[in-house]
Design a protein around this motif. Structure first.
Motif, PDB file in Angstrom:
ATOM      1  N   LYS A  80      -0.106 -24.517  16.108  1.00 42.93           N
ATOM      2  CA  LYS A  80      -0.386 -24.246  14.693  1.00 42.93           C
ATOM      3  C   LYS A  80      -0.303 -22.750  14.391  1.00 42.93           C
ATOM      4  O   LYS A  80       0.156 -22.353  13.306  1.00 42.93           O
ATOM      5  CB  LYS A  80      -1.760 -24.794  14.318  1.00 42.93           C
ATOM      6  N   SER A  81      -0.737 -21.917  15.340  1.00 40.51           N
ATOM      7  CA  SER A  81      -0.648 -20.480  15.130  1.00 40.51           C
ATOM      8  C   SER A  81       0.808 -20.026  15.036  1.00 40.51           C
ATOM      9  O   SER A  81       1.161 -19.190  14.195  1.00 40.51           O
ATOM     10  CB  SER A  81      -1.364 -19.742  16.272  1.00 40.51           C
ATOM     11  N   VAL A  98     -10.636 -21.090  14.301  1.00 41.23           N
ATOM     12  CA  VAL A  98      -9.358 -21.162  13.579  1.00 41.23           C
ATOM     13  C   VAL A  98      -8.329 -20.272  14.269  1.00 41.23           C
ATOM     14  O   VAL A  98      -8.594 -19.082  14.511  1.00 41.23           O
ATOM     15  CB  VAL A  98      -9.537 -20.721  12.113  1.00 41.23           C
ATOM     16  N   PRO A  99      -7.154 -20.807  14.594  1.00 40.38           N
ATOM     17  CA  PRO A  99      -6.120 -20.003  15.255  1.00 40.38           C
ATOM     18  C   PRO A  99      -5.608 -18.868  14.366  1.00 40.38           C
ATOM     19  O   PRO A  99      -5.718 -18.928  13.136  1.00 40.38           O
ATOM     20  CB  PRO A  99      -4.999 -21.018  15.541  1.00 40.38           C
ATOM     21  N   VAL A 102      -3.701 -19.120  10.689  1.00 36.92           N
ATOM     22  CA  VAL A 102      -3.881 -20.439  10.084  1.00 36.92           C
ATOM     23  C   VAL A 102      -5.025 -20.389   9.060  1.00 36.92           C
ATOM     24  O   VAL A 102      -6.053 -19.742   9.302  1.00 36.92           O
ATOM     25  CB  VAL A 102      -4.181 -21.500  11.164  1.00 36.92           C
ATOM     26  N   THR A 110      -6.773 -29.084  22.447  1.00 36.98           N
ATOM     27  CA  THR A 110      -7.164 -27.873  21.724  1.00 36.98           C
ATOM     28  C   THR A 110      -6.225 -26.717  22.048  1.00 36.98           C
ATOM     29  O   THR A 110      -5.774 -25.986  21.157  1.00 36.98           O
ATOM     30  CB  THR A 110      -8.612 -27.476  22.070  1.00 36.98           C
ATOM     31  N   ASP A 140      -6.707 -25.731   6.163  1.00 37.07           N
ATOM     32  CA  ASP A 140      -5.635 -26.476   6.825  1.00 37.07           C
ATOM     33  C   ASP A 140      -6.049 -26.880   8.238  1.00 37.07           C
ATOM     34  O   ASP A 140      -5.786 -28.003   8.687  1.00 37.07           O
ATOM     35  CB  ASP A 140      -4.357 -25.638   6.878  1.00 37.07           C
ATOM     36  N   TYR A 141      -6.698 -25.967   8.955  1.00 28.76           N
ATOM     37  CA  TYR A 141      -7.081 -26.260  10.328  1.00 28.76           C
ATOM     38  C   TYR A 141      -8.170 -27.321  10.383  1.00 28.76           C
ATOM     39  O   TYR A 141      -8.238 -28.101  11.348  1.00 28.76           O
ATOM     40  CB  TYR A 141      -7.551 -24.992  11.035  1.00 28.76           C
ATOM     41  N   THR A 179      -2.719 -27.596  20.446  1.00 32.87           N
ATOM     42  CA  THR A 179      -2.765 -27.634  18.986  1.00 32.87           C
ATOM     43  C   THR A 179      -2.970 -26.239  18.403  1.00 32.87           C
ATOM     44  O   THR A 179      -2.292 -25.842  17.451  1.00 32.87           O
ATOM     45  CB  THR A 179      -3.896 -28.561  18.513  1.00 32.87           C
ATOM     46  N   SER A 180      -3.896 -25.492  18.971  1.00 33.64           N
ATOM     47  CA  SER A 180      -4.198 -24.157  18.458  1.00 33.64           C
ATOM     48  C   SER A 180      -2.983 -23.240  18.560  1.00 33.64           C
ATOM     49  O   SER A 180      -2.627 -22.555  17.592  1.00 33.64           O
ATOM     50  CB  SER A 180      -5.379 -23.566  19.224  1.00 33.64           C
ATOM     51  N   VAL A 194      -6.462 -30.583  10.618  1.00 34.65           N
ATOM     52  CA  VAL A 194      -5.804 -30.767  11.919  1.00 34.65           C
ATOM     53  C   VAL A 194      -6.820 -31.106  13.001  1.00 34.65           C
ATOM     54  O   VAL A 194      -6.647 -32.071  13.762  1.00 34.65           O
ATOM     55  CB  VAL A 194      -5.025 -29.487  12.301  1.00 34.65           C
ATOM     56  N   ILE A 195      -7.886 -30.322  13.105  1.00 29.34           N
ATOM     57  CA  ILE A 195      -8.860 -30.542  14.170  1.00 29.34           C
ATOM     58  C   ILE A 195      -9.636 -31.840  13.941  1.00 29.34           C
ATOM     59  O   ILE A 195     -10.055 -32.496  14.900  1.00 29.34           O
ATOM     60  CB  ILE A 195      -9.820 -29.338  14.298  1.00 29.34           C
TER      61      ILE A 195
END
Length: 453
Positions: free
Chosen positions: A297-298, A165-166, A169, A290, A173-174, A293-294, A177-178
């Motif tokens: 989102k962070s 998980v970033p 976040v 990855t 929620d993650y 996205t990471s 997303v993933i």
């Protein structure tokens, strides 16, 4: 009736001057302002005629049908005109993304390397991504001269956990997303997203991630959990297992078997070359998606919105990952989706492709700065030229005169949005073999904090 019939000869001359951008300088701006207010005398008329006719004559005798760029102010040396005058833009304009189209041998790698050398000292992080070759590693000695430790990471040495998980976040929620990201990357039916989401949430609960734990489950745990879930939809379950198994065999535990992989938010503050040529296509897609996205989102979770660009990412040979076929086979392209979002978080992308054929139609719309190098056919020049508003004469000139190292560009912001011809210096060809493999391993040790199975 022609809509210009009501215009005087002087009106038409002023309109030509607008198109030719002749109202430069204090005097030019004042004369244009006075004319717009109906203030006209012999001096103003002579000034207008001299300026416009002079510009028309200069263009007629010019080597190219392109106007000389009025890009004389800024903090970034974009390149040089054919007569060696400097072209200055703002580095923050790259925050709106760049697209370059050029055939093999047209100089696109040299252009991206030249811009990388100039951008790197002005941003916190710089990711140079070699998808097909190993070109960027030769910049390591040059970066060292300007005080930057450019780390070179081979694809098989990357240590990440896509389920990690970033920073900032929420795990729930993650998980959503993933899950959607995996469905797209693995080319699975949409119903597989529900299976991934519920499985990942159960794994987060099992490993205490929902309560702040840091020993994250990884893909091998995800595979085992789905395999043991006999109540899942049979088709979705089998499709997920088949594709995950191929991925795990291809990349192995040395890449995906980490409870806690590298902190991607820490990577975003580093200058790194990612060499992905040795990886299968699905591995490239997973790693790139990855990473983006990471970090995206962070930044959203931390409330970062519309900052100055502090992470610049350059994709060399990005044809396949931004292709139309890839987009249609995966319903939508995860990287294309992210391009439209990351701009507002201070991440600028630079994409180089070989051809407009099979290029995602969304990519030109999502990139503000465009660059065209030597292409292989008039069809290519016409398609790329339409991206930046080139006329037929300019397209024909490009087909006959562009040589390696010479480009046609259009900047994404500012008052000058017309296409222009420019060139960049040739980056000294340092033999990439001088950057030894053991040296590339040493460059990563500073942030190796991963925890294996």
């Amino acid at each position: 009736m022609n809509r210009n019939d009501h215009l005087s000869d002087l009106d038409k001359l002023v309109i030509e001057g607008d198109k030719l951008q002749v109202w430069w300088g204090r005097d030019g701006r004042k004369i244009r302002y006075l004319y717009s207010k109906g203030i006209i005398d012999c001096f103003i008329i002579d000034f207008i005629r001299d300026r416009v006719n002079g510009a028309k004559r200069q263009l007629a005798f010019s080597e190219t049908p392109f106007l000389l760029p009025r890009l004389n102010n800024g903090n970034f040396p974009f390149g040089k005109t054919l007569n060696d005058s400097g072209i200055l833009t703002e580095i923050q304009w790259f925050n709106a993304h760049t697209l370059m189209v050029s055939g093999t041998g047209g100089g696109k790698s040299n252009r991206s390397q030249y811009h990388a050398i100039l951008i790197a000292p002005k941003v916190k992080g710089c990711w140079l991504i070699d998808i097909r070759k190993a070109e960027y590693r030769k910049l390591r000695p040059i970066f060292k001269q300007i005080g930057i430790d450019l780390k070179v990471i081979r694809g098989r040495n990357i240590q990440i956990n896509p389920l990690q998980v970033p920073s900032g976040v929420q795990p729930i929620d993650y998980a959503s997303v993933i899950s959607d990201t995996l469905v797209r990357v693995l080319n699975l039916p949409p119903r597989s997203s529900i299976l991934f989401r519920t499985t990942i949430i159960h794994l987060y609960a099992k490993y205490n991630i929902l309560n702040g734990g840091q020993d994250y489950p990884h893909f091998f745990h995800l595979y085992d959990a789905i395999k043991e879930n006999r109540d899942a939809n049979p088709q979705a379950r089998q499709a997920a297992l088949d594709n995950l198994e191929v991925l795990l065999i291809s990349l192995g535990p040395q890449m995906l078997g980490y409870h806690k992989g590298w902190d991607i938010q820490e990577l975003a503050r580093q200058h790194i070359v990612f060499e992905l040529a040795c990886l299968p296509d699905v591995g490239k897609d997973l790693i790139l998606t990855t990473l983006l996205t990471s970090e995206f989102k962070s930044r959203i979770a931390r409330g970062i919105s519309n900052p100055k660009m502090d992470l610049w990412i350059s994709f060399d040979e990005g044809q396949r990952i931004f292709s139309k076929k890839y987009e249609s086979s995966n319903f939508d392209n995860p990287l294309i989706d992210l391009m439209g979002l990351v701009r507002g978080t201070g991440i600028g992308l630079d994409v180089s492709v070989l051809s407009t054929i099979d290029l995602s139609p969304l990519l030109p719309s999502l990139t503000s700065t465009k660059i065209i190098g030597r292409c292989g056919s008039i069809t290519e020049y016409a398609a790329a030229g339409r991206f930046i508003g080139m006329n037929d004469e300019q397209i024909e000139w490009a087909a006959h005169h562009l040589v390696p190292g010479m480009f046609i560009g259009q900047v994404g912001e500012g008052n000058w949005r017309y296409p222009f011809v420019f060139k960049v210096p040739f980056i000294q060809d340092i033999n990439s073999s001088t950057v030894k493999e053991d040296e590339t391993v040493k460059t990563t040790r500073k942030f190796v904090t991963s925890k294996i199975i």
